[in-house]
Write a protein that holds these residues in place. Sequence first.
Motif, PDB file in Angstrom:
ATOM      1  N   LEU A   1       0.582  -1.272   0.156  1.00 19.11           N
ATOM      2  CA  LEU A   1       0.159  -0.593   0.063  1.00 19.11           C
ATOM      3  C   LEU A   1       0.988   1.082   0.291  1.00 19.11           C
ATOM      4  O   LEU A   1       0.548   2.094  -0.411  1.00 19.11           O
ATOM      5  CB  LEU A   1      -1.528   0.231   1.185  1.00 19.11           C
ATOM      6  CG  LEU A   1      -1.687  -1.255   1.290  1.00 19.11           C
ATOM      7  CD1 LEU A   1      -2.779  -0.756   2.271  1.00 19.11           C
ATOM      8  CD2 LEU A   1      -3.556  -1.340   0.039  1.00 19.11           C
ATOM      9  N   GLU A   2       2.309   1.448   0.602  1.00 20.55           N
ATOM     10  CA  GLU A   2       3.196   2.304   0.626  1.00 20.55           C
ATOM     11  C   GLU A   2       3.006   2.676  -0.397  1.00 20.55           C
ATOM     12  O   GLU A   2       3.583   4.211  -1.576  1.00 20.55           O
ATOM     13  CB  GLU A   2       4.592   2.313   1.739  1.00 20.55           C
ATOM     14  CG  GLU A   2       5.321   3.127   1.137  1.00 20.55           C
ATOM     15  CD  GLU A   2       6.137   2.692   2.203  1.00 20.55           C
ATOM     16  OE1 GLU A   2       7.635   3.390   1.693  1.00 20.55           O
ATOM     17  OE2 GLU A   2       6.363   2.104   3.628  1.00 20.55           O
TER      18      GLU A   2
ATOM     19  N   LYS B   1       2.442   1.382  -4.084  1.00 28.35           N
ATOM     20  CA  LYS B   1       0.763   1.999  -4.385  1.00 28.35           C
ATOM     21  C   LYS B   1       0.336   3.423  -4.375  1.00 28.35           C
ATOM     22  O   LYS B   1       0.144   4.139  -4.929  1.00 28.35           O
ATOM     23  CB  LYS B   1      -0.653   1.223  -3.619  1.00 28.35           C
ATOM     24  CG  LYS B   1      -1.624   1.519  -4.588  1.00 28.35           C
ATOM     25  CD  LYS B   1      -3.042   0.686  -3.832  1.00 28.35           C
ATOM     26  CE  LYS B   1      -4.515   0.871  -5.167  1.00 28.35           C
ATOM     27  NZ  LYS B   1      -4.106   0.221  -6.220  1.00 28.35           N
ATOM     28  N   GLU B   2       1.032   4.401  -2.849  1.00 26.33           N
ATOM     29  CA  GLU B   2       0.176   5.552  -2.781  1.00 26.33           C
ATOM     30  C   GLU B   2       1.475   6.120  -3.350  1.00 26.33           C
ATOM     31  O   GLU B   2       1.169   7.212  -4.426  1.00 26.33           O
ATOM     32  CB  GLU B   2       0.381   5.869  -0.867  1.00 26.33           C
ATOM     33  CG  GLU B   2       0.210   6.773  -0.884  1.00 26.33           C
ATOM     34  CD  GLU B   2       0.319   7.360   0.613  1.00 26.33           C
ATOM     35  OE1 GLU B   2       0.097   8.797   0.968  1.00 26.33           O
ATOM     36  OE2 GLU B   2      -0.711   6.129   0.782  1.00 26.33           O
TER      37      GLU B   2
ATOM     38  N   GLU C   1       1.609   5.282  -7.589  1.00 26.55           N
ATOM     39  CA  GLU C   1       0.362   5.814  -8.414  1.00 26.55           C
ATOM     40  C   GLU C   1       0.568   6.948  -8.453  1.00 26.55           C
ATOM     41  O   GLU C   1      -0.473   8.374  -9.497  1.00 26.55           O
ATOM     42  CB  GLU C   1      -1.091   4.891  -7.719  1.00 26.55           C
ATOM     43  CG  GLU C   1      -1.467   3.873  -7.954  1.00 26.55           C
ATOM     44  CD  GLU C   1      -2.527   2.931  -7.486  1.00 26.55           C
ATOM     45  OE1 GLU C   1      -2.930   3.684  -6.950  1.00 26.55           O
ATOM     46  OE2 GLU C   1      -2.549   2.044  -8.350  1.00 26.55           O
ATOM     47  N   ASP C   2       0.179   8.065  -7.436  1.00 29.44           N
ATOM     48  CA  ASP C   2       0.341   9.808  -7.039  1.00 29.44           C
ATOM     49  C   ASP C   2      -1.037   9.881  -7.024  1.00 29.44           C
ATOM     50  O   ASP C   2      -0.773  11.099  -8.507  1.00 29.44           O
ATOM     51  CB  ASP C   2       1.315  10.049  -8.192  1.00 29.44           C
ATOM     52  CG  ASP C   2       1.632  11.541  -7.300  1.00 29.44           C
ATOM     53  OD1 ASP C   2       1.368  12.357  -6.192  1.00 29.44           O
ATOM     54  OD2 ASP C   2       2.186  12.508  -8.474  1.00 29.44           O
ATOM     55  N   GLY C   3      -2.138   9.651  -6.750  1.00 33.36           N
ATOM     56  CA  GLY C   3      -3.479   9.778  -7.014  1.00 33.36           C
ATOM     57  C   GLY C   3      -3.865   9.104  -8.413  1.00 33.36           C
ATOM     58  O   GLY C   3      -5.080   9.433  -8.683  1.00 33.36           O
TER      59      GLY C   3
END
Length: 142
Positions: free
Chosen positions: A117-118, A120-121, A124-126
């Motif tokens: 998840l880290e 992913k965040e 992906e940067d939103g």
Amino acid sequence: MTPAPPVLDLVDETFIAVPPGTLAAAFADPACWRRYWPDLVLEVYTDRGDKGLRWTVTGALIGTMEIWLESVLDGTVLHYFLRATPAGPGGAPRALRPRELRREIDRRARAAKDVALELKEILEDGREPGVPPRTGEPGTGD
């Protein structure tokens, strides 16, 4: 004599809306491994490039670990596998009581999801799945 099967056998999957090469780059530097898995010593035994890595594991655990990066639609499924046994003094396998084993399995499963998840965040940067990457996003060629 056949060795006992590992007592920890974890599998996790997380979709990340970036190309496999972008995600592979996040695991390329061995220094990041220490941050993601601080009590484990990892040695690559198969480097699959944009498809992931396989490690032997020593330290707090003895066994193997793998990340498999599967290209799916407009992103990557990060598959995580950990097959290991807790290690005691000198690196020998250590038996855990059932309650301790459940806690260790839960701790390792949560840690794996935290890493995914880290990433992913950050990566992906939103960006939402199905939305084209912004110009200049890593892995877009721009």
